[in-house]
Design a protein around this motif. Sequence first.
Motif, PDB file in Angstrom:
ATOM      1  N   VAL A   1       0.855  -1.201   0.000  1.00  0.00           N
ATOM      2  CA  VAL A   1       0.000   0.000   0.000  1.00  0.00           C
ATOM      3  C   VAL A   1       0.890   1.250   0.000  1.00  0.00           C
ATOM      4  O   VAL A   1       0.617   2.235  -0.698  1.00  0.00           O
ATOM      5  N   TYR A   2       1.970   1.172   0.785  1.00  0.00           N
ATOM      6  CA  TYR A   2       2.923   2.286   0.873  1.00  0.00           C
ATOM      7  C   TYR A   2       3.482   2.580  -0.525  1.00  0.00           C
ATOM      8  O   TYR A   2       3.468   3.717  -1.016  1.00  0.00           O
ATOM      9  N   GLN A   3       3.940   1.514  -1.208  1.00  0.00           N
ATOM     10  CA  GLN A   3       4.545   1.692  -2.532  1.00  0.00           C
ATOM     11  C   GLN A   3       3.523   2.254  -3.532  1.00  0.00           C
ATOM     12  O   GLN A   3       3.846   3.138  -4.326  1.00  0.00           O
ATOM     13  N   ALA A   4       2.281   1.764  -3.449  1.00  0.00           N
ATOM     14  CA  ALA A   4       1.239   2.268  -4.371  1.00  0.00           C
ATOM     15  C   ALA A   4       1.022   3.759  -4.139  1.00  0.00           C
ATOM     16  O   ALA A   4       0.825   4.527  -5.092  1.00  0.00           O
ATOM     17  N   GLY A   5       1.082   4.186  -2.863  1.00  0.00           N
ATOM     18  CA  GLY A   5       0.933   5.614  -2.554  1.00  0.00           C
ATOM     19  C   GLY A   5       2.109   6.417  -3.097  1.00  0.00           C
ATOM     20  O   GLY A   5       1.926   7.487  -3.688  1.00  0.00           O
ATOM     21  N   LEU A   6       3.319   5.880  -2.913  1.00  0.00           N
ATOM     22  CA  LEU A   6       4.498   6.595  -3.422  1.00  0.00           C
ATOM     23  C   LEU A   6       4.443   6.709  -4.944  1.00  0.00           C
ATOM     24  O   LEU A   6       4.811   7.746  -5.520  1.00  0.00           O
ATOM     25  N   ASP A   7       3.948   5.657  -5.598  1.00  0.00           N
ATOM     26  CA  ASP A   7       3.876   5.661  -7.062  1.00  0.00           C
ATOM     27  C   ASP A   7       2.900   6.721  -7.583  1.00  0.00           C
ATOM     28  O   ASP A   7       2.991   7.136  -8.738  1.00  0.00           O
ATOM     29  N   SER A   8       1.963   7.152  -6.700  1.00  0.00           N
ATOM     30  CA  SER A   8       1.010   8.188  -7.135  1.00  0.00           C
ATOM     31  C   SER A   8       1.722   9.524  -7.336  1.00  0.00           C
ATOM     32  O   SER A   8       1.214  10.426  -7.984  1.00  0.00           O
ATOM     33  N   GLY A   9       2.897   9.682  -6.701  1.00  0.00           N
ATOM     34  CA  GLY A   9       3.698  10.894  -6.888  1.00  0.00           C
ATOM     35  C   GLY A   9       3.332  12.033  -5.951  1.00  0.00           C
ATOM     36  O   GLY A   9       4.014  13.051  -5.907  1.00  0.00           O
ATOM     37  N   HIS A  10       2.271  11.886  -5.141  1.00  0.00           N
ATOM     38  CA  HIS A  10       1.855  13.000  -4.280  1.00  0.00           C
ATOM     39  C   HIS A  10       1.854  12.653  -2.798  1.00  0.00           C
ATOM     40  O   HIS A  10       1.246  13.353  -1.998  1.00  0.00           O
ATOM     41  N   ALA A  11       2.510  11.549  -2.455  1.00  0.00           N
ATOM     42  CA  ALA A  11       2.452  11.129  -1.053  1.00  0.00           C
ATOM     43  C   ALA A  11       3.679  11.568  -0.267  1.00  0.00           C
ATOM     44  O   ALA A  11       3.562  11.963   0.899  1.00  0.00           O
ATOM     45  N   SER A  12       4.858  11.486  -0.872  1.00  0.00           N
ATOM     46  CA  SER A  12       6.091  11.717  -0.114  1.00  0.00           C
ATOM     47  C   SER A  12       7.246  11.973  -1.077  1.00  0.00           C
ATOM     48  O   SER A  12       7.142  11.671  -2.272  1.00  0.00           O
ATOM     49  N   PHE A  13       8.351  12.485  -0.543  1.00  0.00           N
ATOM     50  CA  PHE A  13       9.564  12.608  -1.368  1.00  0.00           C
ATOM     51  C   PHE A  13      10.177  11.243  -1.656  1.00  0.00           C
ATOM     52  O   PHE A  13      10.919  11.085  -2.610  1.00  0.00           O
ATOM     53  N   GLU A  14       9.864  10.257  -0.781  1.00  0.00           N
ATOM     54  CA  GLU A  14      10.413   8.909  -1.012  1.00  0.00           C
ATOM     55  C   GLU A  14       9.870   8.372  -2.327  1.00  0.00           C
ATOM     56  O   GLU A  14       8.759   8.727  -2.744  1.00  0.00           O
ATOM     57  N   THR A  15      10.627   7.486  -2.931  1.00  0.00           N
ATOM     58  CA  THR A  15      10.119   6.848  -4.151  1.00  0.00           C
ATOM     59  C   THR A  15      10.010   5.335  -3.988  1.00  0.00           C
ATOM     60  O   THR A  15       9.330   4.673  -4.754  1.00  0.00           O
ATOM     61  N   THR A  16      10.679   4.805  -2.953  1.00  0.00           N
ATOM     62  CA  THR A  16      10.648   3.359  -2.724  1.00  0.00           C
ATOM     63  C   THR A  16      10.301   3.085  -1.267  1.00  0.00           C
ATOM     64  O   THR A  16      10.905   3.686  -0.363  1.00  0.00           O
TER      65      THR A  16
ATOM     66  N   VAL B   1      -3.763   5.152   1.955  1.00  0.00           N
ATOM     67  CA  VAL B   1      -4.881   4.303   1.527  1.00  0.00           C
ATOM     68  C   VAL B   1      -4.573   3.896   0.092  1.00  0.00           C
ATOM     69  O   VAL B   1      -4.141   4.736  -0.720  1.00  0.00           O
ATOM     70  N   HIS B   2      -4.735   2.627  -0.206  1.00  0.00           N
ATOM     71  CA  HIS B   2      -4.427   2.167  -1.559  1.00  0.00           C
ATOM     72  C   HIS B   2      -5.228   2.982  -2.573  1.00  0.00           C
ATOM     73  O   HIS B   2      -6.429   3.202  -2.379  1.00  0.00           O
ATOM     74  N   PRO B   3      -4.588   3.461  -3.651  1.00  0.00           N
ATOM     75  CA  PRO B   3      -5.300   4.317  -4.608  1.00  0.00           C
ATOM     76  C   PRO B   3      -6.614   3.712  -5.107  1.00  0.00           C
ATOM     77  O   PRO B   3      -7.571   4.450  -5.368  1.00  0.00           O
ATOM     78  N   ARG B   4      -6.711   2.386  -5.184  1.00  0.00           N
ATOM     79  CA  ARG B   4      -7.968   1.783  -5.667  1.00  0.00           C
ATOM     80  C   ARG B   4      -9.092   1.892  -4.641  1.00  0.00           C
ATOM     81  O   ARG B   4     -10.251   1.645  -4.958  1.00  0.00           O
ATOM     82  N   HIS B   5      -8.745   2.224  -3.391  1.00  0.00           N
ATOM     83  CA  HIS B   5      -9.769   2.237  -2.333  1.00  0.00           C
ATOM     84  C   HIS B   5      -9.925   3.620  -1.703  1.00  0.00           C
ATOM     85  O   HIS B   5     -10.459   3.738  -0.598  1.00  0.00           O
ATOM     86  N   GLN B   6      -9.451   4.637  -2.418  1.00  0.00           N
ATOM     87  CA  GLN B   6      -9.602   5.991  -1.873  1.00  0.00           C
ATOM     88  C   GLN B   6     -11.038   6.490  -2.092  1.00  0.00           C
ATOM     89  O   GLN B   6     -11.797   5.888  -2.852  1.00  0.00           O
ATOM     90  N   ALA B   7     -11.379   7.570  -1.389  1.00  0.00           N
ATOM     91  CA  ALA B   7     -12.709   8.193  -1.479  1.00  0.00           C
ATOM     92  C   ALA B   7     -13.820   7.243  -1.023  1.00  0.00           C
ATOM     93  O   ALA B   7     -14.943   7.304  -1.517  1.00  0.00           O
ATOM     94  N   GLN B   8     -13.491   6.351  -0.091  1.00  0.00           N
ATOM     95  CA  GLN B   8     -14.523   5.452   0.461  1.00  0.00           C
ATOM     96  C   GLN B   8     -14.646   5.617   1.981  1.00  0.00           C
ATOM     97  O   GLN B   8     -15.238   4.790   2.662  1.00  0.00           O
ATOM     98  N   GLY B   9     -14.025   6.652   2.518  1.00  0.00           N
ATOM     99  CA  GLY B   9     -14.114   6.902   3.961  1.00  0.00           C
ATOM    100  C   GLY B   9     -13.061   6.155   4.782  1.00  0.00           C
ATOM    101  O   GLY B   9     -13.077   6.220   6.015  1.00  0.00           O
ATOM    102  N   ILE B  10     -12.157   5.447   4.103  1.00  0.00           N
ATOM    103  CA  ILE B  10     -11.162   4.644   4.846  1.00  0.00           C
ATOM    104  C   ILE B  10     -10.117   5.554   5.499  1.00  0.00           C
ATOM    105  O   ILE B  10      -9.735   5.367   6.658  1.00  0.00           O
ATOM    106  N   GLY B  11      -9.666   6.566   4.770  1.00  0.00           N
ATOM    107  CA  GLY B  11      -8.683   7.496   5.320  1.00  0.00           C
ATOM    108  C   GLY B  11      -9.252   8.229   6.530  1.00  0.00           C
ATOM    109  O   GLY B  11      -8.578   8.377   7.553  1.00  0.00           O
TER     110      GLY B  11
END
Length: 396
Positions: A244-259, A311-321
């Motif tokens: 889930v962490y990696q999927a968030g990083l891959d979105s490009g807007h979560a953190s400066f980390e890339t891996t 939150v995994h990008p596929r499950h965002q906007a569902q109130g999980i965050g």
Amino acid sequence: MAHDEIIDHYSALARAADAGRTLTGTAGYDDLEGLPQAAVRAALGCGNPVAVAELRAGETVLDLGSGGGLDVLLSARRVGPEGKAYGVDASADMLALARRNAQQAGAHNAEFLPGTIERLPLQDRSVDVVISNCVINLSSDKAAVLAEAFRVLRPGGRFGVSDVVTAHTTTTEQRTGCAAGALPVGEYRELLAAAGFTGVRITPTTGHDDGTHSAIVQAAKPAAPPHVELRPMRAADAGQVLAVYQAGLDSGHASFETTAPSWEDFTAARLPGLRYVACDTRTGQVLGWVAASPVSSRCVYAGVVEHSIYVHPRHQAQGIGRALLTAFVAASEDAGIWTVQSGVFPENTASLALHQALGFRVVGTRERIGCHHGLWRDVLLIERRSTFRKPHREAP
Ligand SMILES: C[S@@+](CC[C@H](N)C(=O)[O-])C[C@H]1O[C@@H](n2cnc3c(N)ncnc32)[C@H](O)[C@@H]1O
């Protein structure tokens, strides 16, 4: 006392109550009218958990160590015919007495189940409220009792029990009888938090000569959207959490980390007590997580943490965050944290809106603070101050 000895002891008391002896525990009740005398006689509690449970019509209640059944019968009355009240007890004599009392009371929505409170005979997420009256103190495995209470509660469910607790200064020798297994208040809080409960409140009621107290212990299982459950993060979640962490990083807007880091690095950097995962209750899949790191080793900043929420990008906007952040904020306040801070890219407007809705404010903009994929980017520093002051540690 060993479990079997405890159960034998209470079985003998059940038979004595059946034979007409009045046991000890109906102080604090004002609504006993119409209940069978045998149920009232058999009461052995140290408070009135039903009085503080705020039961609503239609709810399902579970009483841990239900004895002669008094609290189950009172609960059954409050939840009404659309609701259900279960009692679990390991004493066959207590169960027999409670069932006769329910029959006499005409409580068709009351059911008494054999079993131990360390291993409850109920499905996951099947009850709205767990109550108990002077029983958890008897258990030699309180962590198991609280984990089971958490398991059987639905998200958003309430835990409200009367129990015996000790002050930190009480020695084991001073704890006798019912108080033998009583926990210090701080340990009780820690065990509730470890099980996943938030919003912990322990209110002393009656003091006893041996330095122990009766107390009302209240907490909640974090609320969650349908088919989602929040629970403490475990080592077994490592692979899914990092995915889930990696999927968030891959979105490009979560953190400066890339891996995403290794699990060893992840876990070493984060506080063990403030980690939650959101799981799909049908598949067990981890959909999101929240965790926090201390900002400094200086003790003046002991109550200041930096959190991350993914939150995994596929499950965002569902109130999980929102559910994760709400649980995290409550758990951090329980733990005495007075400031939660984080950095958010200004482009991450969904995260910003979520945090602001839960009481975070933007402290300022750190302009071009780091380089991400060759671009110098701004970060908004956000923080949330706890809304109350803990008596044992005054926030500045
Ligand atoms: C102090 S009495 C309280 C009974 C009841 N809650 C009341 O307020 O009258 C303790 C009850 O818990 C039951 N009990 C004790 N340890 C238990 C355990 N580990 N699992 C299930 N029941 C237990 C006993 O059989 C007894 O009925």
